[in-house]
Design a protein around this motif. Structure first.
Motif, short mmCIF file in Angstrom:
data_model
loop_
_atom_site.label_atom_id
_atom_site.label_comp_id
_atom_site.label_asym_id
_atom_site.label_seq_id
_atom_site.Cartn_x
_atom_site.Cartn_y
_atom_site.Cartn_z
N ASP A 345 0.75 -1.34 0.19
CA ASP A 345 0.05 -0.06 -0.08
C ASP A 345 0.82 1.27 0.21
O ASP A 345 0.26 2.41 0.13
N GLY A 346 2.08 0.98 0.00
CA GLY A 346 3.06 2.21 -0.26
C GLY A 346 3.70 2.69 1.11
O GLY A 346 4.27 3.53 1.25
N THR A 347 3.21 2.08 2.25
CA THR A 347 3.61 2.43 3.53
C THR A 347 5.21 2.25 3.86
O THR A 347 5.78 1.05 3.37
N ARG A 348 5.98 3.20 4.35
CA ARG A 348 7.42 3.05 4.81
C ARG A 348 7.63 2.40 5.71
O ARG A 348 6.73 2.95 6.90
N VAL A 349 8.62 1.66 5.82
CA VAL A 349 8.73 0.89 7.27
C VAL A 349 10.19 1.03 7.72
O VAL A 349 11.06 0.63 6.85
N LYS A 350 10.68 1.71 8.97
CA LYS A 350 11.96 1.66 9.23
C LYS A 350 12.06 0.94 10.68
O LYS A 350 11.43 1.35 11.68
N VAL A 351 12.97 0.03 10.70
CA VAL A 351 13.02 -0.89 12.22
C VAL A 351 14.42 -0.55 12.73
O VAL A 351 15.44 -0.36 11.88
N THR A 352 14.46 -0.32 14.13
CA THR A 352 15.63 0.17 14.74
C THR A 352 15.69 -0.58 16.04
O THR A 352 14.89 -0.75 16.76
N GLN A 353 16.70 -1.19 16.20
CA GLN A 353 17.25 -1.94 17.72
C GLN A 353 18.46 -1.31 18.12
O GLN A 353 19.43 -1.46 17.45
N ARG A 354 18.38 -0.83 19.48
CA ARG A 354 19.71 -0.34 19.95
C ARG A 354 19.52 -0.24 21.56
O ARG A 354 18.38 -0.24 22.00
N PRO A 355 20.57 0.05 22.31
CA PRO A 355 20.59 0.08 23.43
C PRO A 355 19.74 1.29 23.87
O PRO A 355 19.87 2.60 23.19
N ALA A 356 18.85 1.50 24.76
CA ALA A 356 18.26 2.98 25.33
C ALA A 356 19.32 3.82 25.82
O ALA A 356 20.47 3.38 26.41
N GLU A 357 19.10 5.05 25.84
CA GLU A 357 20.06 5.98 26.34
C GLU A 357 20.06 6.05 27.90
O GLU A 357 21.10 6.41 28.56
N LYS A 358 18.95 5.40 28.57
CA LYS A 358 18.95 5.49 30.16
C LYS A 358 18.78 3.87 30.59
O LYS A 358 17.91 3.32 29.41
N GLY A 359 19.00 3.59 31.62
CA GLY A 359 18.53 2.41 32.16
C GLY A 359 19.74 1.15 31.96
O GLY A 359 20.03 1.07 30.55
N LYS A 360 20.12 0.54 33.10
CA LYS A 360 21.28 -0.68 32.65
C LYS A 360 20.65 -1.60 32.15
O LYS A 360 19.60 -2.33 32.55
#
Length: 417
Positions: A345-360
Motif C-alpha cells: 500500500d506504499g507504507t514505508r517501514v523503518k526498524v531500529t534496535q539499539r541500547p536505550a539512552e538510560k537504564g542499565k
C-alpha cells in the motif's frame, strides 16, 4: 514568550517535547511518556524558582483559600506597563503580571509564618509584579538543611491538561513512595506526593511536594527535599523537614489570598473539552490497547493523550513498556533513510534496535512507519517499564514482527482516505 514556553528547559530535563524531526521522532516514545511524569512534578526555572503553570490545573480549599467562590474577586488582567519586569530582569512579555500589590518580601514573610520553627534563608524571590510569584530558599530546623520552593500561579481551569497537576503518576513509570489526592468540598483538589529527585533513584535525594488547584484557576505549589541544594549536594537528613500534612497546610493557607487575587486569569488553552468530550483524548491509547489485546498479554497499566499512548505489558517474565506516537500529515522528506522496501500500500517501514539512552541493560526497539496519506505511526518497545531504571527482561514483550503488525494496522487510518 508564553509562560509555558519558559518551562522548556526544565521539562526537557525530564524528557519533554515532541517534534517531528527524524532524531526526535525515533525517540519520541520515551519523551512523551516522560512528559506525563514531568507535568505532575515540580519543575525548576533558572536553577531554583518553582515552576507553577506546568500545563494547567483546577481546584480550591474551603475555609482556606476560598471560603466559598465569592471570596475571591479576581482582578482583571492589567495592561502591561513599560519597563515591567519578570524574575529574570527583562520586560515580562510572557503574560500579564499582577499589580505588585504583594511584594517578594511579603511573600517571604507569609511563608516564614507557615513554616515550622527554624531558620529560612530566601533566594530567588518575586512578588505579584511577575506572573508567577515565588520564593526559594534553604530551611534549617536544626536537624539538617533543606531546600524549599514555593510559588503561585493562574491556570486555565477548563483546559485540556487541567487534571494532570493533581493526578498521581503511574508507578510503573515513576518512582515515588506515596501519593494522595484529596477532593475538597468545594471541588478543589490537593495532591501530596513523596517522591525522589531522580527517577532512577541514583541518589537518595527525596522531593516531597503539595499542589493545590482551584476551580477559579488558582494554583499553589510547595516542594521540599532532604538536601541543602537541588542537585548534587548530598542528603542532609533522612526525610524532608515538613510532614505531608504540614506541606498541605502551607498550600491551602488563606494567607495567599491577596497575592492570588492580584494575578490575572490565565489564557485559555488551545483545546477545551466540551461537555460530551472526555477530559483526556485517548485515541492513541485506545487504539494501542485494542491492537495489543490480540496477543493475549496482560496490561499492567496504561495512559496517553491525543496521538500518544502507552501500555505496560506483563506476561509474567518481566514488565515491558510499549509506546505509540501518531502524527498526521507528516512530510515524506523527514522520514529516516534506510527503511525497508515499501509495503504493497506504499507504507514505508523503518526498524531500529539499539541500547536505550538510560537504564542499565535497557534496549529500545522502534518500528517507524509512514503511510502515503501522511500518517506516521511510531511504535517503541522496551524490556522494562521504567526506562530510567534497569532491565526487567532480556527483550521487549512484543516481537519485531508483532510490532510491525501493530504499527501498520489499518486501525490507525481512522477516517482518513
Amino acid at each position: 514568550m508564553p509562560f509555558e514556553d519558559e518551562l522548556g528547559e526544565a521539562l526537557r530535563r525530564a524528557g519533554d517535547g515532541f517534534t517531528t524531526d527524524r532524531h526526535a521522532l525515533v525517540e519520541a516514545g520515551e519523551r512523551r511518556g516522560r512528559r506525563l511524569v514531568a507535568r505532575r512534578r515540580a519543575a525548576v526555572i533558572g536553577g531554583s524558582v518553582l515552576s507553577l503553570a506546568l500545563i494547567g490545573a483546577a481546584g480550591a480549599y474551603t475555609g482556606g483559600l476560598l471560603d466559598g467562590p465569592e471570596r475571591l474577586d479576581v482582578a482583571a488582567p492589567p495592561t502591561p506597563q513599560a519597563g515591567q519586569s519578570g524574575k529574570n530582569g527583562g520586560p515580562d512579555a510572557r503574560k500579564p503580571s499582577g499589580t505588585g500589590a504583594v511584594s517578594g518580601t511579603q511573600m517571604v514573610a507569609i511563608l516564614k509564618e507557615l513554616l515550622p520553627p527554624g531558620d529560612f534563608s530566601p533566594d530567588n524571590v518575586s512578588g505579584t509584579e511577575t506572573s508567577t510569584p515565588s520564593v526559594g530558599g534553604v530551611y534549617d530546623d536544626g536537624k539538617g538543611k533543606s531546600t524549599i520552593l514555593f510559588g503561585l500561579g493562574r491556570v486555565d481551569p477548563d483546559g485540556f491538561n487541567t487534571r494532570q497537576l493533581t493526578e498521581c503518576g503511574d508507578k510503573n513509570l515513576q518512582e515515588y513512595d506515596d501519593c494522595t489526592v484529596e477532593q475538597l468540598p468545594d471541588g478543589s483538589k490537593v495532591l501530596v506526593e513523596q517522591g525522589y529527585e531522580y527517577s532512577d533513584r541514583r541518589a537518595n535525594t527525596k522531593v516531597w511536594r503539595a499542589t493545590l488547584v482551584t476551580p477559579q484557576g488558582f494554583h499553589v505549589q510547595a516542594s521540599e527535599n532532604n538536601s541543602p541544594a537541588e542537585k548534587g549536594a548530598g542528603t542532609s537528613r533522612t526525610n524532608p523537614p515538613l510532614t505531608p500534612a504540614q506541606l498541605k497546610a502551607v498550600v491551602t493557607s488563606d494567607k495567599w489570598r491577596p497575592a492570588l487575587n492580584d494575578l490575572p486569569a490565565a489564557d485559555e488553552e488551545g483545546f477545551r473539552p466540551g461537555p460530551s468530550t472526555p477530559l483526556r483524548d485517548k485515541e492513541g491509547l485506545e487504539a494501542l490497547e485494542g491492537l495489543v489485546a490480540k496477543y493475549g498479554i496482560p496490561v499492567a497499566s496504561k495512559g496517553g493523550e491525543h496521538g500518544y499512548g502507552y501500555v505496560v505489558l506483563d506476561d509474567g517474565k518481566g514488565t515491558s513498556l510499549v509506546q505509540v506516537n501518531v502524527v498526521e500529515d507528516h512530510g515524506a522528506a523527514d522520514f529516516p533513510d534506510g527503511h525497508e522496501a515499501p509495503l504493497a500500500d506504499g507504507t514505508r517501514v523503518k526498524v531500529t534496535q539499539r541500547p536505550a539512552e538510560k537504564g542499565k541493560g535497557v534496549v529500545e526497539w522502534t518500528v517507524d512507519t509512514l503511510r502515503k496519506n501522511g500518517l506516521r505511526v511510531t511504535l517503541t518497545a522496551y524490556n522494562t517499564a521504567n526506562i530510567s531504571g534497569g532491565a526487567t527482561r532480556k527483550a521487549p514483550a512484543l516481537t519485531l514482527e508483532q510490532m510491525k503488525e501493530l504499527a501498520t494496522a489499518p486501525a490507525w487510518n481512522r477516517d482518513r482516505n
